[in-house]
Design an enzyme around this catalytic site. Structure first.
Site, PDB file in Angstrom:
ATOM      1  CG  LEU A  28     -14.034   2.476   8.307  1.00  0.00           C
ATOM      2  CD1 LEU A  28     -13.381   3.743   8.826  1.00  0.00           C
ATOM      3  CD2 LEU A  28     -13.662   1.280   9.149  1.00  0.00           C
ATOM      4  NE  ARG A  88      -7.142  -0.987   2.201  1.00  0.00           N
ATOM      5  CZ  ARG A  88      -8.247  -0.351   2.494  1.00  0.00           C
ATOM      6  NH1 ARG A  88      -8.215   0.782   3.181  1.00  0.00           N
ATOM      7  NH2 ARG A  88      -9.402  -0.819   2.079  1.00  0.00           N
ATOM      8  N   PRO A 102      -9.805 -10.588  17.125  1.00  0.00           N
ATOM      9  CG  PRO A 102     -10.832 -12.615  17.678  1.00  0.00           C
ATOM     10  CD  PRO A 102     -10.111 -11.907  16.558  1.00  0.00           C
ATOM     11  N   GLY A 103      -8.390 -10.660  19.497  1.00  0.00           N
ATOM     12  CA  GLY A 103      -7.471 -10.531  20.626  1.00  0.00           C
ATOM     13  C   GLY A 103      -6.908  -9.133  20.784  1.00  0.00           C
ATOM     14  CD  GLU A 149     -12.700   5.540  -0.780  1.00  0.00           C
ATOM     15  OE1 GLU A 149     -13.300   6.528  -1.255  1.00  0.00           O
ATOM     16  OE2 GLU A 149     -13.170   4.818   0.097  1.00  0.00           O
ATOM     17  CD  GLU A 170     -12.185  -3.433  11.565  1.00  0.00           C
ATOM     18  OE1 GLU A 170     -12.557  -3.069  10.435  1.00  0.00           O
ATOM     19  OE2 GLU A 170     -10.992  -3.490  11.886  1.00  0.00           O
ATOM     20  CB  ALA A 209     -14.286  -3.469   2.441  1.00  0.00           C
ATOM     21  CD  GLU A 215     -14.062   0.955  -1.287  1.00  0.00           C
ATOM     22  OE1 GLU A 215     -14.072  -0.275  -1.527  1.00  0.00           O
ATOM     23  OE2 GLU A 215     -13.498   1.450  -0.289  1.00  0.00           O
ATOM     24  NE  ARG A 230      -5.548 -10.404  28.446  1.00  0.00           N
ATOM     25  CZ  ARG A 230      -4.915 -10.793  29.544  1.00  0.00           C
ATOM     26  NH1 ARG A 230      -4.282  -9.907  30.280  1.00  0.00           N
ATOM     27  NH2 ARG A 230      -4.898 -12.060  29.891  1.00  0.00           N
ATOM     28  CD  GLU A 247     -17.528   2.171   1.969  1.00  0.00           C
ATOM     29  OE1 GLU A 247     -16.681   2.241   1.053  1.00  0.00           O
ATOM     30  OE2 GLU A 247     -17.556   2.990   2.903  1.00  0.00           O
TER      31      GLU A 247
END
Length: 168
Positions: free
Chosen positions: A81, A67, A118-119, A148, A123, A79, A100, A40, A96
């Site tokens: 990281l 984005r 999740p596949g 930003e 993250e 939001a 922001e 995978r 954040e």
């Protein structure tokens, strides 16, 4: 039976990096799933935090930000990281929201932990509820750069924000 996620660590027999950037790495794992060997690929990524900032008028803060991967200006919760060494998730959320949105909160509560894809990615995102809001003083504000710098904030009534939207 209790419905609860649980850890499962199947033996990885081979791992290789297919690509690497400062924010993520593309990994290919070969692993043994109970006698069957599977391969995978996935994105190994910094995890993130998001903040549902709710003011005294029951309005939540949304930020419009470009984005690039989806080529859209999206309305999102503040939001970011988990990319500061040894920083806790809540400290990242505090940082954040200030960076922001120029806002501080007196009350913090964990709302949700989730894996959006999740596949294909490891993250995870923790979403916090922030209340008791106040503006960050002008002299203490973060100088935003890149995407930003173009952020547009908007307070939206909570009942309006949770209305279903047509799928694009």
């Amino acid at each position: 039976m209790e419905i609860k996620d649980s850890a499962a660590d199947y033996p990885v027999t081979h791992r290789r990096s297919l690509a690497s950037t400062p924010i993520f790495e593309v990994i290919e794992d070969r692993f043994d799933l109970g006698g069957e060997e599977l391969t995978r690929g996935y994105v190994k990524h910094f995890s993130a935090v998001a903040v549902l900032a709710l003011n005294e008028d029951d309005e939540l803060l949304l930020l419009r930000q470009y984005r690039h991967p989806v080529r859209q200006l999206l309305w999102e919760l503040p939001a970011g990281l988990l990319d500061v060494d040894a920083e806790s998730m809540q400290a990242a959320a505090v940082r954040e929201l200030a960076e922001e949105a120029d806002i501080r909160a007196h009350t913090w509560q964990t709302l949700l932990d989730l894996h959006v894809t999740p596949g294909m990615s490891d993250e995870s995102t923790r979403i916090y509820l922030a209340q008791g809001l106040e503006d960050v003083p002008e002299a203490d504000r973060h100088a935003r750069q890149g995407e930003e710098a173009e952020i547009v904030p908007r307070w939206v009534p909570l009942d309006e924000a949770v209305q279903p939207r047509p799928h694009r």
